[in-house]
Design an enzyme around this catalytic site. Sequence first.
Site, PDB file in Angstrom:
ATOM      1  N   ASP A 189       0.829  -1.206   0.000  1.00  0.00           N
ATOM      2  CA  ASP A 189       0.000   0.000   0.000  1.00  0.00           C
ATOM      3  C   ASP A 189       0.869   1.265   0.000  1.00  0.00           C
ATOM      4  OD1 ASP A 189      -2.341   1.425  -0.020  1.00  0.00           O
ATOM      5  OD2 ASP A 189      -2.771   1.179   2.116  1.00  0.00           O
TER       6      ASP A 189
ATOM      7  N   GLU B 238       1.537 -13.501  12.423  1.00  0.00           N
ATOM      8  CA  GLU B 238       2.122 -12.321  13.062  1.00  0.00           C
ATOM      9  C   GLU B 238       1.900 -11.127  12.124  1.00  0.00           C
ATOM     10  OE1 GLU B 238       3.409 -12.152  16.114  1.00  0.00           O
ATOM     11  OE2 GLU B 238       2.971 -14.283  16.392  1.00  0.00           O
TER      12      GLU B 238
ATOM     13  N   ARG C 155       1.990  -4.925   6.188  1.00  0.00           N
ATOM     14  CA  ARG C 155       1.281  -3.886   5.440  1.00  0.00           C
ATOM     15  C   ARG C 155       2.147  -2.631   5.456  1.00  0.00           C
ATOM     16  NH1 ARG C 155      -4.922  -2.409   4.563  1.00  0.00           N
ATOM     17  NH2 ARG C 155      -4.588  -0.671   3.139  1.00  0.00           N
TER      18      ARG C 155
ATOM     19  N   TRP D 131       2.969   7.990  -2.247  1.00  0.00           N
ATOM     20  CA  TRP D 131       4.396   8.106  -2.628  1.00  0.00           C
ATOM     21  C   TRP D 131       4.515   9.055  -3.810  1.00  0.00           C
ATOM     22  CZ3 TRP D 131       7.102   7.052  -7.123  1.00  0.00           C
ATOM     23  CH2 TRP D 131       8.496   6.944  -7.023  1.00  0.00           C
TER      24      TRP D 131
ATOM     25  N   ASN E  29     -10.933  -2.583  -5.427  1.00  0.00           N
ATOM     26  CA  ASN E  29     -10.171  -1.622  -6.242  1.00  0.00           C
ATOM     27  C   ASN E  29     -10.855  -1.265  -7.573  1.00  0.00           C
ATOM     28  OD1 ASN E  29      -6.958  -2.881  -5.071  1.00  0.00           O
ATOM     29  ND2 ASN E  29      -8.056  -1.035  -4.431  1.00  0.00           N
TER      30      ASN E  29
END
Length: 235
Positions: free
Chosen positions: A13, A199, A180, A18, A61
């Site tokens: 993500d 985890e 993530r 960015w 999406n």
Amino acid sequence: MTTIPEHVAIIMDGNGRWAKEKGKARSQGHFAGVKRVRDIAIHANELGVRCLTLYAFSTENWKRPQTEVSYLMSLPEFFFNSYMKEIMENDIRIEMIGEREHIPSAALKIFDKAIKTSKDNRGMILNFAMNYGSIDEINVAVRKYTDEVLSKRRSNDLAGDEFKNYLFTKDLPEVDLLIRTSGEKRLSNFLLYQLAYSELYFSDRYWPDFDEQALDEAIKDYGMRQRRYGGLDED
Ligand code: IPE
Ligand code: IPE
Ligand code: MG
């Protein structure tokens, strides 16, 4: 020596943010993100990860502008044209999970070719989640199970974690580590059943900035976790 997770899943993500921070178009963020897929796949394979599942396109999406969706659907072609040679040299096997329906046929063709070409490779499985959504996957699984019961191919006695055999991921090892990027802390309909005891690791980096060192850090962090599965520490 640190413990290497067998199966790592990543919610890639932050491509848009960015790009925005750099004054670029969102598509340039996605383009930079695809190059990162190459780097992280090669590195994970070298570390000895057995399976890397990447969330590439979610069932949600499709809500994005059509131009962005089309651009995202053109990226598999760029990816495999650019990196298939290296994927083969590194003995990496390509797989895909998700609903094939709605994925443009050109993209499906590219994936099918890559899956076929790499099917005998014995290194890491690089598994793309395309048009993937956990809720959809569970619906498909329940329908399959129900069909089997109604047609008397099995009795209605589902128990334990047997349901996993009805999911798209049935042939893959259990997910040990979920990463993530971009600072968001939610699962966005990704592997809801499969992450029951995984985890979780959240990185503030945007996906195009998530480099080999960032993966090393995530794996190092994973290596320090105590996985108890409801039991007690061994020491
Ligand atoms: C992840 O980056 C790529 C996909 C979801 C396909 P985003 O496009 O979600 O980037 P942000 O979250 O808008 O920064
Ligand atoms: C999750 O990212 C999907 C992928 C990375 C493919 P999104 O950017 O779509 O998730 P939300 O909308 O922030 O939950
Ligand atoms: Mg996002």
